[in-house]
Design a protein around this motif. Structure first.
Motif: not given
Length: 227
Positions: A5-6, A169-171, A174-175, A177, A194-196
């Protein structure tokens, strides 16, 4: 070469990085913040990505586009992160852009670490969030709601955490998923999913159910179950 992850693994090395633009002490910056704090949060993210890959930092590369005057302040911000987790600061090297004077601040922090051999049992715990999603000025005004590196370091030392997954930043959604590998999978949380979460103000943690009482005691009211 293996992608995390990154993060990227090169042999035994894990390489992680984070950057900030338009955040700093220049008049044209979109968010006014001391350079020291800007570097601290960039280093924080890179460190958490190291921990997510089960690695420990051994060197830091500082990429400074804000001018010579910012170098020492950025280095102090890096120092602050390692002071927070009671660890020695790895060697710091890098470069500054001095040929061109930019109107806005820009900095990147890259951390290189070695991945430890994982001897733990397979992860089978439940997932939780630790911290509150914050971004921009909220990061400076609501710091008590940010996932603490010192607390996370203690939890890692005590074996309370099976896995770490920083939220950016994707919230949270998203992480989640990305973590589960299912782009359609939903998640229930008392937080805004959904907030950053800006500079990883929220962390996803997998915790052994048998250690949950200890985890709740350590992480306190910032720990929430993901359903």
């Amino acid at each position: 070469m293996i992608a995390y992850r990154n993060a990227i693994q090169l042999g035994d090395w894990i390489v992680t990085t984070d950057n900030s633009g338009g955040i700093g002490e220049k008049a044209a910056d979109l968010v006014a913040a001391p350079d020291r704090i800007t570097a601290r949060f960039a280093t924080r993210v890179a460190l958490l990505e190291q921990w997510a890959a089960n690695a420990e930092p051994e060197a830091v590369l500082l990429h400074n586009f804000s001018g010579d005057a910012s170098w020492d302040r950025y280095c102090k911000g890096i120092q602050d992160v390692f002071d927070e987790i009671c660890a020695a600061v790895p060697p710091i090297t890098g470069s500054s852009e001095t040929n061109m004077s930019l109107r806005q601040s820009a900095v990147a922090v890259t951390v290189m670490g070695r991945r430890a051999v994982d001897t733990t049992a397979p992860s089978n715990g439940n997932w939780y969030t630790y911290g509150t999603p914050l971004v921009g000025g909220e990061v400076l005004t609501r710091e008590s709601e940010i996932a603490s590196l010192a607390v996370l370091a203690k939890a890692r030392h005590n074996g309370l955490i099976q896995q770490i997954w920083p939220v950016g930043s994707k919230g949270i959604l998203a992480e989640w998923q990305a973590l589960t590998g299912d782009a359609t999978r939903g998640v229930d949380s008392p937080l805004d999913v959904t907030c950053s979460a800006g500079p990883a103000t929220v962390i996803l943690l997998q915790i052994d159910p048998h250690r949950l009482a200890d985890a709740k005691h350590l992480f306190g009211s910032l720990l929430h179950r993901l359903e």
